[in-house]
Scaffold this motif. Structure first.
Motif, PDB file in Angstrom:
ATOM      1  N   ASN A   1      29.458  42.441 -28.426  1.00 36.83           N
ATOM      2  CA  ASN A   1      28.246  41.755 -28.883  1.00 36.83           C
ATOM      3  C   ASN A   1      28.541  40.861 -30.086  1.00 36.83           C
ATOM      4  N   GLU A   2      29.118  41.454 -31.114  1.00 34.62           N
ATOM      5  CA  GLU A   2      29.171  40.741 -32.398  1.00 34.62           C
ATOM      6  C   GLU A   2      30.350  39.769 -32.529  1.00 34.62           C
ATOM      7  N   GLY A   3      31.523  40.166 -32.032  1.00 34.42           N
ATOM      8  CA  GLY A   3      32.678  39.267 -32.150  1.00 34.42           C
ATOM      9  C   GLY A   3      32.435  37.971 -31.390  1.00 34.42           C
ATOM     10  N   PHE A   4      31.917  38.102 -30.167  1.00 31.91           N
ATOM     11  CA  PHE A   4      31.618  36.912 -29.371  1.00 31.91           C
ATOM     12  C   PHE A   4      30.536  36.070 -30.049  1.00 31.91           C
ATOM     13  N   THR A   5      29.596  36.764 -30.689  1.00 32.32           N
ATOM     14  CA  THR A   5      28.491  36.042 -31.320  1.00 32.32           C
ATOM     15  C   THR A   5      28.962  35.262 -32.542  1.00 32.32           C
ATOM     16  N   VAL A   6      29.846  35.861 -33.325  1.00 34.02           N
ATOM     17  CA  VAL A   6      30.363  35.131 -34.486  1.00 34.02           C
ATOM     18  C   VAL A   6      31.160  33.913 -34.009  1.00 34.02           C
TER      19      VAL A   6
ATOM     20  N   ALA B   1      22.100  30.320 -36.163  1.00 33.95           N
ATOM     21  CA  ALA B   1      23.052  30.069 -35.073  1.00 33.95           C
ATOM     22  C   ALA B   1      23.562  31.393 -34.513  1.00 33.95           C
ATOM     23  N   HIS B   2      23.781  32.349 -35.407  1.00 35.12           N
ATOM     24  CA  HIS B   2      24.284  33.667 -34.992  1.00 35.12           C
ATOM     25  C   HIS B   2      23.273  34.379 -34.082  1.00 35.12           C
ATOM     26  N   GLU B   3      22.050  34.498 -34.550  1.00 36.48           N
ATOM     27  CA  GLU B   3      21.054  35.236 -33.754  1.00 36.48           C
ATOM     28  C   GLU B   3      20.760  34.494 -32.449  1.00 36.48           C
ATOM     29  N   LEU B   4      20.759  33.185 -32.506  1.00 38.33           N
ATOM     30  CA  LEU B   4      20.567  32.386 -31.289  1.00 38.33           C
ATOM     31  C   LEU B   4      21.702  32.654 -30.296  1.00 38.33           C
ATOM     32  N   ALA B   5      22.937  32.699 -30.811  1.00 37.32           N
ATOM     33  CA  ALA B   5      24.099  32.924 -29.940  1.00 37.32           C
ATOM     34  C   ALA B   5      24.000  34.266 -29.215  1.00 37.32           C
ATOM     35  N   HIS B   6      23.355  35.231 -29.863  1.00 42.24           N
ATOM     36  CA  HIS B   6      23.154  36.535 -29.202  1.00 42.24           C
ATOM     37  C   HIS B   6      22.329  36.406 -27.915  1.00 42.24           C
ATOM     38  N   SER B   7      21.604  35.319 -27.774  1.00 48.27           N
ATOM     39  CA  SER B   7      20.840  35.133 -26.531  1.00 48.27           C
ATOM     40  C   SER B   7      21.777  35.094 -25.330  1.00 48.27           C
TER      41      SER B   7
ATOM     42  N   ALA C   1      34.051  44.519 -36.076  1.00 50.17           N
ATOM     43  CA  ALA C   1      33.521  44.004 -34.806  1.00 50.17           C
ATOM     44  C   ALA C   1      33.263  42.502 -34.907  1.00 50.17           C
ATOM     45  N   TYR C   2      32.735  42.081 -36.050  1.00 53.06           N
ATOM     46  CA  TYR C   2      32.363  40.678 -36.237  1.00 53.06           C
ATOM     47  C   TYR C   2      33.597  39.796 -36.406  1.00 53.06           C
ATOM     48  N   GLU C   3      34.386  40.130 -37.407  1.00 54.18           N
ATOM     49  CA  GLU C   3      35.432  39.181 -37.827  1.00 54.18           C
ATOM     50  C   GLU C   3      36.776  39.409 -37.124  1.00 54.18           C
TER      51      GLU C   3
END
Ligand code: BES
Ligand code: ZN
Length: 627
Positions: free
Chosen positions: A342-347, A319-325, A409-411
């Protein structure tokens, strides 16, 4: 080869970047004025305001024997009216054999090495120059490339190659303008040994070619960090209308079963934030030395086999890598200082996909595990006096961007977006996000532009201040209005541990039907300083050392190492030797050091190191002091 040395001066000029809009590709011109954004990328030698690439024709031979790619990279370029030179990034002593400008020999020079960045390749051009061709060979040490022997693969019969370009390693296998703010389309022709399949972040083959020659097209503009190539003895299996899996034959059945829900994830993602823009979404299961969990290469996510738990419990990564699309590949961080975009929005997006598929309770467990990671990361940075690294907007000047990229960045990014959702309500927030992805598709985004966008389209100045968003973005630690995830499920887990501490037998604990997330929380939550008897009982009752779930196993090693529980030693050292995923290596080697077991750590590392990708050895060399 001509080699003129000169002092590399990194451009610190702010530049206006016009990214092509939808439908526009390689021929975009800089006056199209579709999108103007000021930013300064300190991690590239290129000066895109002067001259920049718009399209790449890549013609390459992959030579496993010499661990080398020899290739011609022919670029279409855009030049400003005053342009007299164009700069490319290179790294690891890539050999530049020949450079042409508009098919005639060009004057070029390679600058001195700059720490973390590599060397600039400067080519003389005229404002009228349309193409640059660079003939080159990579070095066997090229940092992005990992060349694997058959022994390091699942089938053990053929060699394997994969690239990892993010953050600034593309320059080690292609001389390129390696900044996330510079997009280009590409075509490629790649020759590999017969019997192997070549795949890129592009339109891919589904069967092996007889002659080992493969052609690729990527018609949507992408930045260099999304350039990817992998070569190996893999097969393809379609999963859904837009989704499929590449894997070695011995891994195919398990992989296809593990990721059977990929198409459902894609449908859920589209429902949330708009149409998937890359036609197909495939995933390749790489050998275990892949240094990350996943990498969102467009059209083809690269993934570690350590997410094959057998029970679909680690598919949040898909789901994470897909969301990066959307977040990352469509709307791209302008510089690595803006990595949280990139990463915060993706998480955030990842957890929304998981919520649609498996419910709010499930997603809340993921959020809670993320919250634990975040608190640990914040505390760690504050203790080391690295408060700067807890800001969402980073300052990575003079550093390797890889060093500054953390769970922050992620959390912290995730929790800030969750705060926004809470503040305006889900309906309004979702509409805002959907519009954000649509409006900024195929463009770059800076933190400052996002703040503007947020104030204009969602919050206004007053609400922005009320939510303390400057403190979130430009300040340290976790602001006091951070939403706290609450999971009933985890409260029950914690209760079982305290019951055990108070005398209830392990076999009497209520653990029926626990998901792997509950088990992970259980292991993480175990008290420190367990006795050998307690460790043995836990292991005999719940079988942690035998766990097929890499997350649980890695969390368990924290206790086995600290508590000197030797029965897990062999499994741990096998894990460290076979698996090259940095997320597991770092805490495990750290635990060994913290327990005073440096000799054991070094002994294992000596065996394991040749199996690791450079991204992992760079971190572990430093951690273990074996540089
Ligand atoms: N894009 C990242 C991987 C990455 C980040 C590579 C920075 C190089 C530099 C990828 O999307 C990612 O975040 N992967 C995570 C998995 C995820 C579920 C948090 C990983 O590899 O663990
Ligand atoms: Zn990511």
């Amino acid at each position: 080869m001509k080699r003129i040395f000169y002092l590399a001066v990194i451009s610190s000029i702010m530049w206006n970047c016009q990214s092509p809009g939808e439908g526009e590709t390689s021929t975009q011109n800089a006056d199209s004025n579709l999108f103007i954004m000021k930013f300064n990328d300190v991690h590239t030698f290129s000066q895109p305001e002067v001259a920049r690439i718009t399209h790449l024709e890549w013609d390459a031979n992959v030579d496993f024997e010499n661990k080398m790619i020899d290739a011609v990279a022919k670029y279409n370029i855009w030049t400003s009216d005053e342009a007299s030179e164009i700069f490319f990034d290179t790294k690891n002593d890539m050999e530049i054999l020949d450079v042409l400008a508009d098919d005639a020999p060009a004057k070029f020079s390679i600058g001195d090495e700059v720490e973390h960045l590599g060397r600039p390749l400067r080519v003389e051009v005229l404002p009228s120059t349309k193409t640059i061709s660079i003939t080159y060979k990579t070095n066997p040490k090229a940092a992005a490339l990992q060349w694997l022997s058959p022994q390091q693969t699942a089938n053990k019969t053929a060699p394997f190659l994969f690239t990892q370009s993010q953050a600034i390693l593309c320059r080690s296998w292609i001389p390129i303008q390696d900044g996330p703010g510079i997009r280009f389309t590409y075509n490629a022709k790649v020759r590999v040994p017969t019997g192997l399949m070549a795949l890129m972040s592009a339109k891919n083959p589904q069967t092996k070619s007889k002659d080992g020659v493969y052609s690729f097209t990527m018609t949507q503009p992408v930045p260099a960090y999304l350039m990817a190539l992998t070569v190996g003895d893999v097969d393809y299996k379609q999963l859904g209308a837009h989704t499929g899996i590449y894997a070695e034959s011995s891994m195919m059945e398990k992989s296809a079963n593990e990721f059977a829900e990929m198409e459902d994830m894609l449908i859920a993602a589209e429902k949330l934030y708009g149409k998937y823009q890359w036609e197909v979404y495939d995933m390749i299961i790489l050998p275990p030395s892949f240094p990350f969990g996943g990498m969102e290469n467009p059209r083809l996510t690269f993934a570690t086999p350590t997410i094959l738990a057998g029970d679909r419990s680690l598919t949040a990564l898909v789901a994470h890598e897909l969301a990066h699309s959307w977040s990352g590949n469509l709307v791209t961080n302008a510089t690595w200082d803006d990595f949280w975009l990139n990463e915060g929005f993706t998480v955030y997006f990842e957890r929304r996909i998981m919520e649609s598929l498996y419910g709010a309770d499930y997603a809340e467990m993921l959020a809670q595990l993320g919250y634990q990671d975040l608190q640990e990361t914040v505390e760690g940075f504050l203790e080391k006096n690295q408060a700067r690294d807890t800001h969402l907007k980073l300052d990575l000047k003079d550093r390797d961007p890889d060093d500054g990229m953390s769970d922050i960045a992620y959390e912290k990014g995730y929790f800030m977006l969750r705060l926004l959702e809470k503040a305006v309500g889900r309906e309004q927030w979702d509409a805002f996000l959907k519009d954000y992805f649509q409006t900024n598709a195929f463009k770059v985004m800076t933190t400052e532009a996002f703040v503007d966008h947020l104030k204009t389209n969602l919050l206004g100045d007053m609400k922005y201040d009320e939510l303390k968003l400057d403190a979130w973005i430009y300040g340290p630690g976790l602001p006091d209005n951070c939403p706290t995830p609450e999971s009933n499920k985890f409260t029950i887990v914690e209760k079982q541990i305290s019951d055990w501490q108070n005398g209830t037998a392990l076999t009497e604990l209520e653990t029926n039907n626990w998901s792997s997330h509950e088990w992970l929380h259980f292991v993480r939550y175990l008290p420190v300083g367990l006795t050998y008897i307690q460790m043995k009982q836990l292991d005999e009752t719940f079988g942690f050392t035998k766990s097929g779930n890499s997350e649980i196993l890695a969390a368990w090693f924290q206790h086995t190492i600290a508590n000197n529980y030797k029965p897990a030693d062999q499994v741990m050292s096998d894990f460290l030797v076979n698996v090259g995923r940095r997320k597991f290596l770092t805490p495990t080697y750290k635990a060994l050091l913290a327990a005073g077991k440096k000799d054991q750590a070094i002994a294992i590392y000596n065996i394991a190191r040749p199996n690791y990708h450079s991204v992992a050895t760079q971190t572990m060399d430093e951690l273990l002091g074996v540089k």
